[in-house]
Motif scaffolding. Structure first.
Motif, mmCIF file in Angstrom:
data_model
loop_
_atom_site.group_PDB
_atom_site.id
_atom_site.type_symbol
_atom_site.label_atom_id
_atom_site.label_comp_id
_atom_site.label_asym_id
_atom_site.label_seq_id
_atom_site.Cartn_x
_atom_site.Cartn_y
_atom_site.Cartn_z
ATOM 1 N N ILE A 1 46.591 26.321 -8.335
ATOM 2 C CA ILE A 1 47.353 26.449 -7.095
ATOM 3 C C ILE A 1 48.841 26.432 -7.446
ATOM 4 N N ALA A 2 49.521 27.531 -7.097
ATOM 5 C CA ALA A 2 50.946 27.611 -7.430
ATOM 6 C C ALA A 2 51.783 26.809 -6.444
ATOM 7 N N CYS A 3 52.808 26.162 -6.953
ATOM 8 C CA CYS A 3 53.723 25.395 -6.111
ATOM 9 C C CYS A 3 54.452 26.338 -5.151
ATOM 10 N N PRO A 4 54.401 26.064 -3.838
ATOM 11 C CA PRO A 4 55.057 26.957 -2.877
ATOM 12 C C PRO A 4 56.584 26.848 -2.931
ATOM 13 N N LEU A 5 57.086 25.840 -3.619
ATOM 14 C CA LEU A 5 58.533 25.606 -3.637
ATOM 15 C C LEU A 5 59.191 26.277 -4.840
ATOM 16 N N CYS A 6 58.619 26.063 -6.045
ATOM 17 C CA CYS A 6 59.258 26.640 -7.226
ATOM 18 C C CYS A 6 58.392 27.709 -7.896
ATOM 19 N N GLY A 7 57.149 27.880 -7.426
ATOM 20 C CA GLY A 7 56.305 28.926 -7.980
ATOM 21 C C GLY A 7 55.548 28.541 -9.245
ATOM 22 N N SER A 8 55.800 27.344 -9.765
ATOM 23 C CA SER A 8 55.141 26.920 -11.001
ATOM 24 C C SER A 8 53.635 26.796 -10.795
ATOM 25 N N GLU A 9 52.868 27.151 -11.827
ATOM 26 C CA GLU A 9 51.417 26.982 -11.749
ATOM 27 C C GLU A 9 50.985 25.687 -12.415
ATOM 28 N N HIS A 10 51.962 24.902 -12.780
ATOM 29 C CA HIS A 10 51.730 23.637 -13.454
ATOM 30 C C HIS A 10 51.652 22.544 -12.377
ATOM 31 N N THR A 11 50.493 22.457 -11.702
ATOM 32 C CA THR A 11 50.361 21.532 -10.573
ATOM 33 C C THR A 11 49.094 20.698 -10.722
ATOM 34 N N GLU A 12 49.018 19.607 -9.986
ATOM 35 C CA GLU A 12 47.777 18.823 -10.007
ATOM 36 C C GLU A 12 47.423 18.373 -8.595
ATOM 37 N N ARG A 13 46.102 18.209 -8.378
ATOM 38 C CA ARG A 13 45.644 17.776 -7.071
ATOM 39 C C ARG A 13 45.697 16.259 -6.987
ATOM 40 N N LEU A 14 46.320 15.746 -5.934
ATOM 41 C CA LEU A 14 46.365 14.301 -5.743
ATOM 42 C C LEU A 14 45.198 13.840 -4.903
ATOM 43 N N SER A 15 44.813 14.662 -3.928
ATOM 44 C CA SER A 15 43.721 14.265 -3.045
ATOM 45 C C SER A 15 43.108 15.494 -2.400
ATOM 46 N N GLU A 16 41.785 15.428 -2.199
ATOM 47 C CA GLU A 16 41.069 16.545 -1.574
ATOM 48 C C GLU A 16 41.482 16.729 -0.114
ATOM 49 N N PHE A 17 42.088 15.681 0.468
ATOM 50 C CA PHE A 17 42.488 15.731 1.871
ATOM 51 C C PHE A 17 43.962 15.373 2.006
ATOM 52 N N GLY A 18 44.710 16.189 2.775
ATOM 53 C CA GLY A 18 46.134 15.951 2.945
ATOM 54 C C GLY A 18 46.470 15.450 4.329
ATOM 55 N N SER A 19 47.602 15.951 4.875
ATOM 56 C CA SER A 19 48.071 15.438 6.155
ATOM 57 C C SER A 19 47.174 15.837 7.315
ATOM 58 N N THR A 20 46.382 16.900 7.152
ATOM 59 C CA THR A 20 45.373 17.251 8.144
ATOM 60 C C THR A 20 44.108 17.639 7.396
ATOM 61 N N ALA A 21 42.993 17.723 8.145
ATOM 62 C CA ALA A 21 41.703 18.024 7.507
ATOM 63 C C ALA A 21 41.727 19.360 6.769
ATOM 64 N N CYS A 22 42.569 20.294 7.218
ATOM 65 C CA CYS A 22 42.538 21.629 6.613
ATOM 66 C C CYS A 22 43.357 21.704 5.329
ATOM 67 N N LYS A 23 44.014 20.614 4.943
ATOM 68 C CA LYS A 23 44.859 20.690 3.761
ATOM 69 C C LYS A 23 44.496 19.653 2.697
ATOM 70 N N ALA A 24 44.802 19.989 1.447
ATOM 71 C CA ALA A 24 44.666 19.046 0.340
ATOM 72 C C ALA A 24 46.076 18.726 -0.154
ATOM 73 N N LEU A 25 46.199 17.597 -0.830
ATOM 74 C CA LEU A 25 47.524 17.168 -1.283
ATOM 75 C C LEU A 25 47.684 17.454 -2.777
ATOM 76 N N TYR A 26 48.740 18.175 -3.113
ATOM 77 C CA TYR A 26 49.024 18.535 -4.503
ATOM 78 C C TYR A 26 50.395 18.025 -4.909
ATOM 79 N N ARG A 27 50.641 18.095 -6.229
ATOM 80 C CA ARG A 27 51.963 17.755 -6.726
ATOM 81 C C ARG A 27 52.330 18.769 -7.796
ATOM 82 N N CYS A 28 53.583 19.215 -7.759
ATOM 83 C CA CYS A 28 54.065 20.134 -8.779
ATOM 84 C C CYS A 28 54.565 19.299 -9.962
ATOM 85 N N LEU A 29 54.102 19.655 -11.164
ATOM 86 C CA LEU A 29 54.484 18.878 -12.337
ATOM 87 C C LEU A 29 55.811 19.365 -12.926
#
Lengths: 185, 254
Positions: A145-173
């Protein structure tokens, strides 16, 4: 012609009734789709209900309007609000008693989010769903999953569920920003 | 029991199991071990409540005695609840919470998958939507089981203890009774044999990756939730869940 700006109270009142000078009989089906495209998802106000793919169909004979809407998730708390926002937008255009049908089948899929909708999600800081829902593996590895902010593909999933049920939480490394990913379903 | 009565019972089992697990998960709001887990638990609970509402609405139409989904949830007593015993078990430590979720999710996923091909169109519609959500629940709980099982000595001990503790409630998930058989024969419910095979297949696969031992298939099992005989926990859950609507009946604003 009345040139004064309507106050917020005027807008509130007007939004709840059919404007006297409205000519809904002149509206084409395409015009109604365009009106619906102005109704934003209350939880992801970057995209419209049309771009999100939850408006499935409409029928319009110049007097009676029926709009078929499908919820994104079974428990989406915005379902009733979205239906009310759609009805309100239709009334504001002069359509009396618009009927909003909730349809469950076929079940909504993120494949129905339009290209334009995906771009708007990205610009809003939410990574759009990757790939096709039907190809998602149950227990397999995730797509990159590419970071929507900087475009990097160097990302990791923090949680299968984010701020709403339809989203997961990621972090750009690379840029270190956390971001939401709109899950494929 | 007529075919329709069996169908009503079956729908209540689906609805009540989702609802009670959602209520258990909601207990974690404000005290989950990590913020991400709090979000995840409440999102799973939300999915389950949404699905339960769909099942309840269908059940209420068939029962047709004036009760709606809210009345079915808030005004029935424990012996009228048809949920699986597994879902009413306390959250305990996070290994127990996650083992309960995993055992349930595997059952839920395969059940919904089968139900999405049900001859009953309404059921197929609800299940086709719900199975997409359940897939994410199962992905999460199976990853947690693996992470804890194959993690530290302490996390391994805890998740193994949780598997041992909850194993006695797994039999009910995959042991069919007359209603399950009737639903299968009518082309409405899943094939009990297939469900059992699929459930064991996935539980064993994930347990093996998590370096965990699973219990015996013929171990003694607690049953009865599906017919209204519950463990001591359900009454306490309902007391919390039903207090407000029972104290202020028919209130429209709380």
């Amino acid at each position: 012609m009345n040139e004064h700006e309507p106050s917020s109270v005027d807008v509130l009142i007007a939004s709840d009734r059919v404007p006297a000078n409205a000519r809904p009989d002149l509206l084409t089906e395409d015009a109604i789709w365009a009106l619906l495209d102005n109704v934003l998802d209350p939880e992801v106000p970057a995209v419209s209900v049309v771009e999100l793919g939850i408006v499935r169909d409409l029928s319009w004979d110049g007097t009676h309007l029926t709009v078929d809407v499908t919820p994104t998730y079974s428990g989406c708390p915005a379902t009733e609000l979205i239906e009310e926002l759609i009805a309100e937008a239709m009334r504001a255009a002069g359509i009396r008693d618009p009927q909003i049908n909730r349809v469950l089948t076929p079940a909504w899929t993120t494949d129905w989010i339009t290209e334009e909708g995906r771009e708007k999600l990205r610009a809003f800081g939410i990574a759009p769903p990757q790939g096709s829902a039907s190809k998602m593996s149950l227990l397999g590895a995730d797509d990159v999953i590419a970071c929507p902010l900087c475009g990097s593909e160097h990302t990791e999933r923090l949680s299968e569920f984010g701020s709403t049920a339809c989203k997961a939480l990621y972090r750009c490394l690379d840029c270190r920003e956390p971001f939401d990913y709109f899950k494929c379903i | 029991m007529t075919q329709q009565e069996a169908l009503q019972e079956y729908l209540l089992r689906m609805a009540d199991s989702g609802m009670i697990l959602a209520q258990r998960l909601s207990e974690l709001v404000g005290k989950a071990p990590a913020l991400e887990e709090e979000l995840a638990s409440s999102n799973v609970a939300l999915d389950l409540i949404g699905q339960a509402r769909n099942w309840y609405e269908y059940a209420a139409e068939l029962i047709d005695d004036g009760r709606d989904a809210d009345k079915l949830v808030f005004l029935r007593d424990a012996h009228d609840y048809r949920n699986l015993l597994m879902v009413e078990q306390p959250n305990d430590d996070y290994a127990v919470t996650m083992a309960r979720q995993f055992f349930f999710d595997v059952w839920h996923y395969f059940t919904l998958k089968a139900l999405s091909n049900s001859k009953d169109e309404r059921i197929a519609t609800i299940a086709a939507k719900a199975v997409k959500e359940a897939t994410y629940h199962l992905r999460r709980s199976s990853e947690w089981v693996k992470r804890m099982g194959d993690g530290t000595e302490e996390s391994h001990r805890r998740i193994q203890d949780a598997f041992n503790l909850l194993w006695r409630f797994t039999g009910e998930l995959i042991t069919p009774d007359d209603i399950d058989h009737a639903m299968f024969e009518a082309g409405i419910g899943p094939d009990p044999q297939q469900l059992k095979q699929d459930w064991f297949g996935m539980v064993r696969e994930v347990a093996a990756q998590a370096t965990l031992a699973v219990g015996e298939e013929d171990a003694w099992m607690y049953m009865g939730g599906k017919t209204g005989e519950h463990t001591e926990h359900l009454g306490h859950i309902l007391a919390v869940m039903q207090f407000l609507p029972r104290a202020y009946p028919d209130a429209t604003t709380w």
